[in-house]
Scaffold this motif. Structure first.
Motif, short mmCIF file in Angstrom:
data_model
loop_
_atom_site.label_atom_id
_atom_site.label_comp_id
_atom_site.label_asym_id
_atom_site.label_seq_id
_atom_site.Cartn_x
_atom_site.Cartn_y
_atom_site.Cartn_z
N THR A 16 0.84 -1.21 0.00
CA THR A 16 0.00 0.00 0.00
C THR A 16 0.87 1.26 0.00
N GLN A 17 0.30 2.37 -0.51
CA GLN A 17 1.02 3.66 -0.48
C GLN A 17 0.51 4.56 0.64
N ASP A 18 -0.57 4.15 1.28
CA ASP A 18 -1.17 4.93 2.35
C ASP A 18 -0.28 4.88 3.60
N PRO A 19 0.18 6.04 4.13
CA PRO A 19 1.09 6.07 5.29
C PRO A 19 0.53 5.36 6.53
N VAL A 20 -0.78 5.51 6.78
CA VAL A 20 -1.40 4.86 7.95
C VAL A 20 -1.42 3.34 7.75
N ARG A 21 -1.81 2.93 6.56
CA ARG A 21 -1.84 1.49 6.26
C ARG A 21 -0.44 0.89 6.27
N GLN A 22 0.55 1.68 5.87
CA GLN A 22 1.94 1.19 5.88
C GLN A 22 2.39 0.84 7.30
N LYS A 23 1.96 1.67 8.26
CA LYS A 23 2.28 1.39 9.68
C LYS A 23 1.60 0.11 10.13
N VAL A 25 0.80 -2.38 8.11
CA VAL A 25 1.54 -3.45 7.43
C VAL A 25 2.78 -3.80 8.24
N PHE A 26 3.48 -2.77 8.72
CA PHE A 26 4.69 -2.99 9.52
C PHE A 26 4.38 -3.82 10.76
N VAL A 27 3.37 -3.41 11.52
CA VAL A 27 3.02 -4.08 12.78
C VAL A 27 2.55 -5.52 12.52
N VAL A 28 1.60 -5.67 11.59
CA VAL A 28 1.01 -7.00 11.31
C VAL A 28 2.08 -7.98 10.83
N PHE A 29 2.88 -7.55 9.85
CA PHE A 29 3.85 -8.49 9.27
C PHE A 29 5.08 -8.69 10.15
N PHE A 30 5.36 -7.73 11.01
CA PHE A 30 6.44 -7.94 11.99
C PHE A 30 6.03 -9.06 12.96
N ILE A 31 4.76 -9.02 13.40
CA ILE A 31 4.22 -10.06 14.31
C ILE A 31 4.23 -11.42 13.59
N PHE A 32 3.76 -11.43 12.34
CA PHE A 32 3.73 -12.66 11.55
C PHE A 32 5.13 -13.25 11.38
N TYR A 33 6.07 -12.39 11.00
CA TYR A 33 7.43 -12.87 10.74
C TYR A 33 8.11 -13.35 12.02
N ALA A 34 7.93 -12.60 13.10
CA ALA A 34 8.51 -13.00 14.40
C ALA A 34 7.92 -14.35 14.83
N GLY A 35 6.61 -14.49 14.66
CA GLY A 35 5.93 -15.75 14.99
C GLY A 35 6.43 -16.91 14.14
N THR A 36 6.66 -16.64 12.86
CA THR A 36 7.18 -17.67 11.93
C THR A 36 8.55 -18.16 12.37
#
Length: 310
Positions: A16-23, A25-36
Motif C-alpha cells: 500500500t502507499q497509504d502512510p497509515v496502512r503502511q504502519k 503493514v509494519f506491525v502486522v507483518f512484523f508479528i507474523f514474521y517473528a511468529g514464523t
C-alpha cells in the motif's frame, strides 16, 4: 549478474502507499514474521534435541520448518523495512537474488510436503514394511534430491530473469521481486519466457498439488482397514497435512499457471503462501500433534530444571 539493460535498480511499491496502512503493514507483518521464525526454530530445536522424535515424519518436519524459516526470510524482512522507509529501492542484483531465494526455498517446501505425504502413505498403507522402506539412509537421500531439485528449479528461474531486458520503467507493483511483475516491465516480447515460466513453476505447483491430493485420498481410503484408534490418529495427521497443502498450493497455482497478466489481488495472494503458510505450519504441526507438544514440554522442563540446579 547484470543483464543487458539500462535499469540498475527497481522501486517496490509494496502492499500500500497509504502512510497509515503502511504502519499497519509494519506491525502486522512484523508479528507474523517473528511468529514464523520463533515457531519454526522451536520445532527445529525440539526435533534436534528430542530422543522421542526420531521417526522419518519428524526428520522431514525438521526440513519443512527450515525451508519455512528461509522462505519467509526471503520476502518478509524487506516488506517490513519498506513499510516504514520512504525509499523502497532494490538493486538489480538484489532483485535477482530474491527471485533465486524465493523459488529455491519455496520449491524445497513443495518437495518436503511431497516427501511427508510419501512417508504417511508408507506408514498407513504399508505399516509392516515401513521401517525398511523409510530407513534413515533413504530419508537422507530423498532430502538431498529435494535440495538438488530446488536448486535446478530456482537456477532455471534466474536464467529466465536474466534474459529479460529493461529499458525504462522500474516500478514493481509488488512487495518483492518475482517473475510475473518483472515480465510486465520488460522491454521485449515476453511470450516465450512466460511460457517457460508456466511450464517450470506452474507445472511444479499443479503436478505437486495433484500428487499430494491423490496420495491423501488413497491414504484416507485405506483407513477403513484400520482400528478406530489408528484411524483417528492417521486422520488427525492427514487433515493437518491437507490444510497446509491447500493453503500453500491454492495461491501458488493462481499466480504461476496463467498468461502474463497481473491482477491487483496478486500481492495479497502472494502474502498467503510466502508469509501466511510459513507462519501457520508450526501451529498446525504442533497444536495437532501430541508427540511434538510432549517433546517440547520435556525439553523446556529439562532446560528449566538444569537452570535451577546451576
Amino acid at each position: 549478474m547484470q543483464s543487458n539493460n539500462s535499469v540498475t535498480e527497481f522501486i517496490l511499491l509494496g502492499l500500500t502507499q497509504d502512510p497509515v496502512r503502511q504502519k499497519m503493514v509494519f506491525v502486522v507483518f512484523f508479528i507474523f514474521y517473528a511468529g514464523t521464525v520463533v515457531g519454526n526454530l522451536l520445532i527445529i530445536v525440539t526435533i534436534k534435541c528430542s530422543r522421542t522424535l526420531r521417526s522419518p515424519m519428524y526428520f522431514f518436519l525438521f526440513y519443512l520448518s527450515l525451508a519455512d524459516s528461509c522462505f519467509s526470510t526471503s520476502t518478509a524482512p524487506r516488506l517490513i523495512v519498506d513499510a516504514l522507509s520512504s525509499k523502497k529501492t532494490i538493486s538489480y542484483n538484489e532483485c535477482m537474488t530474491q527471485i533465486f531465494a524465493l523459488h529455491f526455498f519455496g520449491c524445497m517446501e513443495v518437495f518436503v510436503l511431497i516427501l511427508m505425504a510419501v512417508d504417511r502413505y508408507v506408514a498407513i498403507c504399508k505399516p509392516l514394511r515401513y521401517p525398511t522402506i523409510m530407513r534413515r539412509q533413504v530419508c537422507i537421500i530423498l532430502i538431498i534430491f529435494a535440495w538438488i531439485g530446488s536448486f535446478i528449479h530456482s537456477f532455471a528461474q534466474i536464467i529466465l530473469a536474466l534474459r529479460l531486458s529493461f529499458c525504462g520503467p522500474n516500478l514493481i507493483d509488488h512487495y518483492c521481486c518475482d517473475m510475473q511483475p518483472l515480465l510486465k516491465l520488460a522491454c521485449m516480447d515476453t511470450f516465450v519466457i512466460n511460457l517457460l515460466l508456466v511450464s517450470n513453476s506452474g507445472v511444479i505447483c499443479l503436478s505437486s498439488f495433484t500428487i499430494l491430493m491423490i496420495s491423501y485420498i488413497v491414504i484416507l481410503h485405506s483407513l477403513k482397514n484400520h482400528s478406530a484408534e489408528g484411524r483417528k490418529k492417521a486422520l488427525s495427521t492427514c487433515t493437518s497435512h491437507i490444510i497446509v497443502v491447500i493453503i500453500f498450493f491454492g495461491p501458488c497455482i493462481f499466480i504461476y499457471t496463467r498468461p502474463p497478466t497481473t491482477f491487483p489481488m496478486d500481492k495479497m495472494v502472494t502474502v498467503f503462501y510466502t508469509i501466511g503458510t510459513p507462519f501457520l505450519n508450526p501451529l498446525i504441526y504442533t497444536l495437532r500433534n501430541a508427540e511434538v507438544k510432549n517433546a517440547m514440554r520435556k525439553l523446556w522442563h529439562i532446560k528449566i530444571s538444569s537452570e535451577r540446579h546451576k
